[in-house]
Design a protein around this motif. Sequence first.
Motif, mmCIF file in Angstrom:
data_model
loop_
_atom_site.group_PDB
_atom_site.id
_atom_site.type_symbol
_atom_site.label_atom_id
_atom_site.label_comp_id
_atom_site.label_asym_id
_atom_site.label_seq_id
_atom_site.Cartn_x
_atom_site.Cartn_y
_atom_site.Cartn_z
ATOM 1 N N CYS A 11 0.030 -3.203 -7.397
ATOM 2 C CA CYS A 11 1.630 -2.332 -7.378
ATOM 3 C C CYS A 11 1.358 -1.259 -7.831
ATOM 4 C CB CYS A 11 1.870 -2.435 -9.579
ATOM 5 S SG CYS A 11 0.048 -2.734 -10.152
ATOM 6 N N GLY A 12 1.732 0.169 -8.650
ATOM 7 C CA GLY A 12 1.528 1.112 -8.698
ATOM 8 C C GLY A 12 0.051 1.735 -9.109
ATOM 9 N N HIS A 13 -0.578 0.461 -10.200
ATOM 10 C CA HIS A 13 -1.451 0.599 -11.191
ATOM 11 C C HIS A 13 -2.404 0.878 -9.859
ATOM 12 C CE1 HIS A 13 -4.694 0.642 -14.128
ATOM 13 N NE2 HIS A 13 -5.026 -0.964 -13.140
ATOM 14 N N CYS A 14 -2.167 -0.499 -9.159
ATOM 15 C CA CYS A 14 -3.138 -0.697 -7.881
ATOM 16 C C CYS A 14 -4.198 0.748 -7.150
ATOM 17 C CB CYS A 14 -2.519 -2.036 -7.166
ATOM 18 S SG CYS A 14 -3.252 -3.789 -7.571
ATOM 19 N N ARG A 15 -2.389 0.758 -6.513
ATOM 20 C CA ARG A 15 -2.706 2.010 -5.879
ATOM 21 C C ARG A 15 -3.417 3.492 -6.847
ATOM 22 N NH1 ARG A 15 1.100 4.031 -2.241
ATOM 23 N NH2 ARG A 15 2.663 3.344 -2.689
ATOM 24 N N ALA A 16 -3.682 3.444 -7.936
ATOM 25 C CA ALA A 16 -3.724 4.338 -8.337
ATOM 26 C C ALA A 16 -5.374 4.514 -8.495
ATOM 27 C CB ALA A 16 -3.147 5.451 -9.414
ATOM 28 N N ALA A 17 -5.763 3.352 -8.837
ATOM 29 C CA ALA A 17 -7.033 2.604 -9.053
ATOM 30 C C ALA A 17 -8.159 2.941 -7.858
ATOM 31 C CB ALA A 17 -7.261 1.521 -9.457
ATOM 32 N N VAL A 18 -7.577 2.241 -6.497
ATOM 33 C CA VAL A 18 -8.302 2.584 -5.235
ATOM 34 C C VAL A 18 -7.878 4.206 -4.818
ATOM 35 C CG1 VAL A 18 -7.521 2.126 -2.785
ATOM 36 C CG2 VAL A 18 -7.525 -0.102 -4.094
ATOM 37 N N GLU A 19 -6.925 4.757 -4.816
ATOM 38 C CA GLU A 19 -7.042 6.151 -4.888
ATOM 39 C C GLU A 19 -8.690 7.023 -6.127
ATOM 40 O OE1 GLU A 19 -3.360 7.572 -5.808
ATOM 41 O OE2 GLU A 19 -2.851 6.773 -3.196
ATOM 42 N N THR A 20 -7.996 6.332 -6.798
ATOM 43 C CA THR A 20 -9.345 7.079 -7.885
ATOM 44 C C THR A 20 -11.170 6.531 -7.760
ATOM 45 O OG1 THR A 20 -7.768 7.107 -9.705
ATOM 46 C CG2 THR A 20 -10.200 7.436 -9.892
ATOM 47 N N ALA A 21 -11.008 5.422 -7.124
ATOM 48 C CA ALA A 21 -12.162 4.995 -6.377
ATOM 49 C C ALA A 21 -12.243 5.548 -5.578
ATOM 50 C CB ALA A 21 -12.048 3.408 -6.622
ATOM 51 N N MET A 22 -11.849 6.119 -4.329
ATOM 52 C CA MET A 22 -12.285 6.493 -3.304
ATOM 53 C C MET A 22 -12.824 7.838 -3.585
ATOM 54 S SD MET A 22 -12.143 4.426 -0.795
ATOM 55 C CE MET A 22 -13.271 3.631 -2.142
ATOM 56 N N ARG A 23 -12.050 9.130 -4.834
ATOM 57 C CA ARG A 23 -12.672 10.288 -4.608
ATOM 58 C C ARG A 23 -13.608 10.108 -5.617
ATOM 59 N NH1 ARG A 23 -6.827 10.485 -3.878
ATOM 60 N NH2 ARG A 23 -6.588 11.273 -1.529
ATOM 61 N N GLU A 24 -14.258 9.025 -6.596
ATOM 62 C CA GLU A 24 -14.804 8.810 -6.850
ATOM 63 C C GLU A 24 -16.506 9.106 -5.910
ATOM 64 O OE1 GLU A 24 -15.120 5.955 -10.020
ATOM 65 O OE2 GLU A 24 -13.879 6.823 -11.781
ATOM 66 N N ASP A 34 -0.715 1.582 1.092
ATOM 67 C CA ASP A 34 1.128 1.078 1.817
ATOM 68 C C ASP A 34 0.883 -0.959 0.751
ATOM 69 O OD1 ASP A 34 2.781 -0.850 2.198
ATOM 70 O OD2 ASP A 34 2.433 0.021 4.783
ATOM 71 N N LEU A 35 1.464 -0.835 -0.566
ATOM 72 C CA LEU A 35 1.495 -1.485 -0.835
ATOM 73 C C LEU A 35 2.091 -2.452 0.056
ATOM 74 C CD1 LEU A 35 2.115 -0.318 -4.111
ATOM 75 C CD2 LEU A 35 0.557 -1.109 -3.449
ATOM 76 N N GLU A 36 3.313 -2.810 0.818
ATOM 77 C CA GLU A 36 4.225 -3.379 1.435
ATOM 78 C C GLU A 36 2.859 -4.482 2.326
ATOM 79 O OE1 GLU A 36 7.611 -3.981 4.323
ATOM 80 O OE2 GLU A 36 7.829 -2.549 2.940
ATOM 81 N N SER A 37 1.632 -4.146 3.497
ATOM 82 C CA SER A 37 1.150 -4.563 3.138
ATOM 83 C C SER A 37 0.064 -4.522 2.877
ATOM 84 C CB SER A 37 1.337 -3.535 4.668
ATOM 85 O OG SER A 37 0.463 -2.739 5.212
#
Length: 66
Positions: A11-24, A34-37
């Motif tokens: 979901c969108g929360h998952c996307r945001a968590a992954v992006e935030t973790a990488m930027r940290e 890509d949430l679909e894949s």
Amino acid sequence: MATYSIPDMSCGHCRAAVETAMRELDPSASVAVDLESRTAEIASAAPAEAVRAKLAEAGYPAKAIG
């Protein structure tokens, strides 16, 4: 750039968590989720092991693919 399979993303929360973790980990990282894949393309100066560890810490264990 490396592609990671992240099966627990859905979901969108998952996307945001992954992006935030990488930027940290690396503020200049480029992240394309890509949430679909359930994959993420990540370009980072951090070593792949550090990327996987940070994703796991955020609750999204990942495996490099391709």
